[in-house]
Write a protein that holds these residues in place. Structure first.
Motif, PDB file in Angstrom:
ATOM      1  N   UNK A  70       0.734  -1.302   0.005  1.00 52.22           N
ATOM      2  CA  UNK A  70      -0.028  -0.116   0.087  1.00 52.22           C
ATOM      3  C   UNK A  70       0.924   1.172  -0.052  1.00 52.22           C
ATOM      4  N   UNK A  71       1.765   1.385   0.765  1.00 47.91           N
ATOM      5  CA  UNK A  71       2.687   2.547   0.892  1.00 47.91           C
ATOM      6  C   UNK A  71       3.536   2.627  -0.326  1.00 47.91           C
ATOM      7  N   UNK A  72       3.986   1.335  -1.075  1.00 52.45           N
ATOM      8  CA  UNK A  72       4.650   1.457  -1.991  1.00 52.45           C
ATOM      9  C   UNK A  72       3.867   2.086  -3.326  1.00 52.45           C
ATOM     10  N   UNK A  73       2.791   1.688  -3.231  1.00 52.00           N
ATOM     11  CA  UNK A  73       1.728   2.097  -4.326  1.00 52.00           C
ATOM     12  C   UNK A  73       1.725   3.623  -4.176  1.00 52.00           C
ATOM     13  N   UNK A  74       1.752   4.463  -2.914  1.00 55.86           N
ATOM     14  CA  UNK A  74       1.483   5.527  -2.509  1.00 55.86           C
ATOM     15  C   UNK A  74       2.858   6.370  -2.926  1.00 55.86           C
ATOM     16  N   UNK A  75       3.995   5.653  -2.858  1.00 56.18           N
ATOM     17  CA  UNK A  75       5.243   6.136  -3.507  1.00 56.18           C
ATOM     18  C   UNK A  75       4.956   6.246  -4.885  1.00 56.18           C
ATOM     19  N   UNK A  76       4.632   5.122  -5.723  1.00 50.50           N
ATOM     20  CA  UNK A  76       4.307   5.371  -7.165  1.00 50.50           C
ATOM     21  C   UNK A  76       3.464   6.405  -7.216  1.00 50.50           C
ATOM     22  N   UNK A  77       2.325   6.583  -6.799  1.00 48.62           N
ATOM     23  CA  UNK A  77       1.491   7.654  -7.184  1.00 48.62           C
ATOM     24  C   UNK A  77       2.421   9.169  -7.260  1.00 48.62           C
ATOM     25  N   UNK A  78       3.215   9.132  -6.351  1.00 49.99           N
ATOM     26  CA  UNK A  78       4.016  10.575  -6.490  1.00 49.99           C
ATOM     27  C   UNK A  78       5.007  10.483  -7.623  1.00 49.99           C
ATOM     28  N   UNK A  79       5.747   9.169  -7.634  1.00 48.58           N
ATOM     29  CA  UNK A  79       6.760   9.191  -8.799  1.00 48.58           C
ATOM     30  C   UNK A  79       6.546   7.687  -9.221  1.00 48.58           C
ATOM     31  N   UNK A  80       5.981   7.300 -10.309  1.00 45.81           N
ATOM     32  CA  UNK A  80       6.062   8.281 -11.590  1.00 45.81           C
ATOM     33  C   UNK A  80       4.697   9.119 -11.905  1.00 45.81           C
ATOM     34  N   UNK A  81       3.667   8.678 -11.012  1.00 48.73           N
ATOM     35  CA  UNK A  81       2.415   9.527 -11.505  1.00 48.73           C
ATOM     36  C   UNK A  81       2.507  10.971 -11.378  1.00 48.73           C
ATOM     37  N   UNK A  82       2.317  11.560 -10.507  1.00 49.58           N
ATOM     38  CA  UNK A  82       2.130  13.199 -10.196  1.00 49.58           C
ATOM     39  C   UNK A  82       3.413  13.701 -11.043  1.00 49.58           C
ATOM     40  N   UNK A  83       4.657  13.148 -10.450  1.00 47.09           N
ATOM     41  CA  UNK A  83       5.703  13.632 -11.096  1.00 47.09           C
ATOM     42  C   UNK A  83       5.923  13.703 -12.850  1.00 47.09           C
ATOM     43  N   UNK A  84       5.661  12.664 -13.310  1.00 50.70           N
ATOM     44  CA  UNK A  84       5.706  12.573 -14.844  1.00 50.70           C
ATOM     45  C   UNK A  84       4.639  13.337 -15.515  1.00 50.70           C
TER      46      UNK A  84
END
Length: 311
Positions: A70-84
């Motif tokens: 769950x926390x790993x997916x939160x991480x992925x939301x910030x990058x690459x998600x929002x970041x890119x």
């Protein structure tokens, strides 16, 4: 040969910083051929497929059982998600040179966010270098209106959003690094990006299977997405981790600055992007500020040895 090995980390640093520097150029080229989410979907799909092949071949080992996904997916939301989303759409309104300068601020954003959320107070001299980098950005912004540059301030605002997203990514990844290996985090990030951006493209009607197949017939598209998906997202990652495992964070800051320099040179030389005197001044302020923020980071003591914590 043994004597030459001591230079391998620095050679790897030159390679990954150059790859990252040219990534802005290839992103800009890709955006001229397809929509942002089409480009991102293709980029991360290729990166995820490449890592999956390496996993099947036994070159990398991925074990996610029983871990905090769950926390790993939160991480992925910030990058690459929002970041890119912010970086790629921001580059629609800026030059690749300006994008390289803005993204160089990530270590500065990490220092500021760590002070706010982790109570990691920067030293006085660190704070001065942070202010110097931020001053470089504002110097560019205030002088940009008087220069004949394509695009508008929206691009710089979006790139600023990418910098903040990367800062949050760095903070969350510090905690996850105790549970996940770097390659495991990257593997999930690439998979998340492939799914996330292609889903957005589908809802925006930017995606179609026929379009994907047609892209394979366009050499320029292939060059852009293979560079971004394989070299920038996979090869550079392994090079970066090898370098950071062998040298101090203060030394690694030099390569972060080199990425900015390469991005500026690539934009000016290969895309004939204008680069004005005020941008030179701003770039120098940003680079010096980023170097100082890293170099004068607080040392942390672990097992009796003094090591430097990378921001």
């Amino acid at each position: 040969m043994i004597k030459l090995r001591k230079y391998f980390p620095h050679l790897a640093g030159l390679v990954f910083s150059s790859i990252f520097g040219f990534s802005f150029l290839f992103t800009k080229e890709g955006l001229e051929l397809m929509s942002p989410f089409h480009l991102l979907g293709f980029r991360f799909a290729i990166a995820f497929i490449t890592l999956s092949i390496l996993r099947i071949a036994g070159i990398i080992n991925i074990n996610l059982r029983g871990k905090n996904l769950k926390k790993l997916f939160l991480l992925a939301l910030f990058q690459p998600g929002i970041y890119f989303i912010c970086e790629t759409t921001g580059m629609l309104y800026t030059t690749s040179s300006e994008a390289g300068m803005m993204i160089a601020l990530i270590p500065v954003a990490v220092t500021i966010l760590a002070a706010v959320f982790l109570n990691e107070r920067p030293t006085l001299i660190q704070s001065l270098f942070v202010a110097l980098s931020v001053g470089g950005v504002f110097f560019i912004i205030f002088n940009r209106g008087a220069a004949p540059i394509d695009g508008n301030y929206l691009g710089l605002v979006l790139l600023g959003g990418a910098v903040i997203a990367a800062g949050f990514y760095n903070i969350i990844s510090r905690q996850l690094s105790l549970e996940f290996k770097p390659v495991e985090i990257t593997y999930v990030m690439m998979g998340f990006g492939a799914l996330f951006f292609n889903l957005i493209a589908i809802f925006r009607k930017d995606f179609a299977l026929g379009s994907y197949l047609n892209l394979l017939t366009n050499t320029d598209v292939l060059i852009a997405v293979v560079y971004l998906g394989v070299f920038s997202s996979v090869v550079a990652f392994f090079m970066m981790n090898y370098t950071l495992s062998k040298i101090t964070a203060a030394e690694s800051a030099v390569f972060a600055n080199l990425t900015t320099v390469v991005s500026i040179i690539a934009g000016v030389v290969f895309r004939n992007e204008p680069f004005f005197k005020f941008q030179v001044v701003g770039a120098v302020l940003i680079i010096i500020g980023v170097w100082g923020t890293n170099y004068f980071g607080r040392p942390v003591v672990e097992k009796g040895e003094e090591i430097y914590e990378k921001v």
